[in-house]
Design an enzyme around this catalytic site. Structure first.
Site, PDB file in Angstrom:
ATOM      1  N   HIS A 169       0.844   4.330  -2.776  1.00  0.00           N
ATOM      2  CA  HIS A 169       0.640   5.718  -2.378  1.00  0.00           C
ATOM      3  C   HIS A 169       1.841   6.578  -2.751  1.00  0.00           C
ATOM      4  O   HIS A 169       1.693   7.768  -3.045  1.00  0.00           O
ATOM      5  CB  HIS A 169       0.360   5.802  -0.880  1.00  0.00           C
ATOM      6  CG  HIS A 169      -1.043   5.430  -0.518  1.00  0.00           C
ATOM      7  ND1 HIS A 169      -1.816   6.170   0.342  1.00  0.00           N
ATOM      8  CD2 HIS A 169      -1.818   4.387  -0.905  1.00  0.00           C
ATOM      9  CE1 HIS A 169      -3.015   5.605   0.469  1.00  0.00           C
ATOM     10  NE2 HIS A 169      -3.030   4.512  -0.274  1.00  0.00           N
TER      11      HIS A 169
ATOM     12  N   HIS B 277      -5.863  -5.601  -3.541  1.00  0.00           N
ATOM     13  CA  HIS B 277      -6.769  -5.676  -2.397  1.00  0.00           C
ATOM     14  C   HIS B 277      -7.076  -7.123  -2.002  1.00  0.00           C
ATOM     15  O   HIS B 277      -7.916  -7.348  -1.135  1.00  0.00           O
ATOM     16  CB  HIS B 277      -8.060  -4.931  -2.702  1.00  0.00           C
ATOM     17  CG  HIS B 277      -7.947  -3.448  -2.535  1.00  0.00           C
ATOM     18  ND1 HIS B 277      -8.977  -2.571  -2.772  1.00  0.00           N
ATOM     19  CD2 HIS B 277      -6.904  -2.673  -2.149  1.00  0.00           C
ATOM     20  CE1 HIS B 277      -8.582  -1.332  -2.540  1.00  0.00           C
ATOM     21  NE2 HIS B 277      -7.325  -1.367  -2.163  1.00  0.00           N
TER      22      HIS B 277
ATOM     23  N   ASN C   3      -3.288   9.303   4.209  1.00  0.00           N
ATOM     24  CA  ASN C   3      -2.092   8.497   4.468  1.00  0.00           C
ATOM     25  C   ASN C   3      -1.877   8.177   5.946  1.00  0.00           C
ATOM     26  O   ASN C   3      -0.959   7.426   6.292  1.00  0.00           O
ATOM     27  CB  ASN C   3      -0.849   9.202   3.934  1.00  0.00           C
ATOM     28  CG  ASN C   3      -0.712   9.086   2.429  1.00  0.00           C
ATOM     29  OD1 ASN C   3      -1.283   8.179   1.822  1.00  0.00           O
ATOM     30  ND2 ASN C   3       0.030   9.997   1.820  1.00  0.00           N
TER      31      ASN C   3
ATOM     32  N   ARG D 267       0.827  -1.208   0.000  1.00  0.00           N
ATOM     33  CA  ARG D 267       0.000   0.000   0.000  1.00  0.00           C
ATOM     34  C   ARG D 267       0.865   1.263   0.000  1.00  0.00           C
ATOM     35  O   ARG D 267       0.562   2.241  -0.695  1.00  0.00           O
ATOM     36  CB  ARG D 267      -0.929  -0.018   1.218  1.00  0.00           C
ATOM     37  CG  ARG D 267      -1.923   1.121   1.239  1.00  0.00           C
ATOM     38  CD  ARG D 267      -3.045   0.863   2.233  1.00  0.00           C
ATOM     39  NE  ARG D 267      -3.900   2.031   2.335  1.00  0.00           N
ATOM     40  CZ  ARG D 267      -4.093   2.739   3.451  1.00  0.00           C
ATOM     41  NH1 ARG D 267      -3.493   2.367   4.567  1.00  0.00           N
ATOM     42  NH2 ARG D 267      -4.871   3.791   3.457  1.00  0.00           N
TER      43      ARG D 267
END
Length: 326
Positions: free
Chosen positions: A65, A193, A93, A61
């Site tokens: 990001h 995911h 975040n 993740r």
């Protein structure tokens, strides 16, 4: 100036204007300067994942990001100071897991002991993400290297650059397209995911206040929704509660994400929409039945994502610490 000279000047101007690296990334970038770098990173990831099994999903993740804001330049790793609120402290975040940041810091420390000032944090994040994916059952793939660490990390620049749980296929396609990624690559990368977890607030409306006609999103499996209600009670909701993204195989990197969608087991609206929208359904269905096809596509998409907005040469630096500019 001849045509070749003009072409070189134009290329350099384009590289500068688009903030892209004109040097080529390569798998063997550190072959002469730090040949053991891959082994060092993998050894640290094996130790970290064994001690903290959520590390893999968290680091994956963080990688996403990072690349979606400023490009893949480790800007998300920077810690805020009194005069700079960094990316890490943007609201979206704040839920990035500490184990992921710690994994990169550990790898950086180990590498600096062997090859000081050589390997960028951006490259470490890319290698670590690959290693952790493979450690939980996903594909192992070559990682191109040569990225430099960026000089900009600002929380206010995050908004509008990351996918939101409420996005539909049009919004997701446009956002990924702004990063040079196709709709098919968006569907493929959404498969990340298959691991990780999400805070209740990101899907609460789907199980309590969907619309005036029905409280529960009709595309969500009813029993699943009721189970989520028990995990995330609306009254006095604990904001720290999380649930797994993949209800069936939450700790394995597999094609479970896609196998869940036909059953209404997509946790986020932006997950389930990949099955309910006919433009994305066919590819999602194919990945659900062909894990090898998903893995191959995921490797190609991660390679492309890892090249988004990279800095090379004099466009960045090799940080001494991943959480601070030199």
């Amino acid at each position: 100036m001849n045509c070749a000279g003009v072409a070189v000047v134009v290329l350099l101007l384009l590289c500068s204007a688009l903030s892209i690296g004109c040097e080529q990334l390569s798998v063997d970038y550190y072959q002469k300067t730090c040949p053991q770098v891959e082994n060092i990173v993998r050894a640290e990831m094996i130790r970290k994942q064994a001690a903290n099994p959520t590390t893999a999903a968290g680091t994956l993740r963080i990688f996403f990001h990072d690349c979606f804001v400023e490009g893949c330049d480790a800007s998300v790793l920077i810690t805020s100071t009194s005069d700079n609120k960094a990316e890490k402290d943007a609201e979206i975040n704040l839920s990035l897991p500490g184990d992921g940041f710690d994994a990169i810091a550990r790898a950086k420390t180990a590498i600096e002991a062997k090859c000081p000032g050589i390997v960028s944090c951006a490259d470490i994040l890319s290698m670590a993400t690959r290693d952790l994916i493979s450690l939980i059952g996903g594909p192992y793939y070559p990682v191109k290297k040569g990225r430099k660490d960026g000089w900009i990390s600002k929380a206010w620049r995050v908004a509008g650059n990351l996918p939101l749980p409420s996005m539909n296929v049009d919004s997701l396609t446009a956002l990924f397209g702004s990063k040079g990624l196709t709709q098919a690559e968006m569907i493929t990368l959404s498969g990340a995911h298959t691991v990780g977890f999400t805070h209740c607030k990101e899907f609460l409306h789907r199980i309590y206040t969907y619309n005036r006609t029905t409280h529960i999103d009709p595309t969500m499996n009813f029993q699943y929704a009721m189970g989520l209600r028990r995990a995330c009670p609306r009254a006095n909701l604990d904001p720290t509660i999380v649930v797994f993204n993949d209800v069936n195989s939450p700790r394995a990197f597999d094609n479970g994400f896609y196998r869940n969608l036909p059953q209404g087991l997509g946790l986020l609206a932006s997950d389930q929409i990949l099955y309910t929208d006919p433009r994305s359904r066919l590819l999602a269905q194919r990945y659900a039945s062909e894990q090898a096809t998903f893995f191959n596509a995921f490797v190609a998409a991660m390679d492309k994502l890892g090249s988004v907005g990279v800095k090379t040469g004099t466009q960045g630096e090799v940080r001494r610490r991943c959480d601070a500019f030199n």
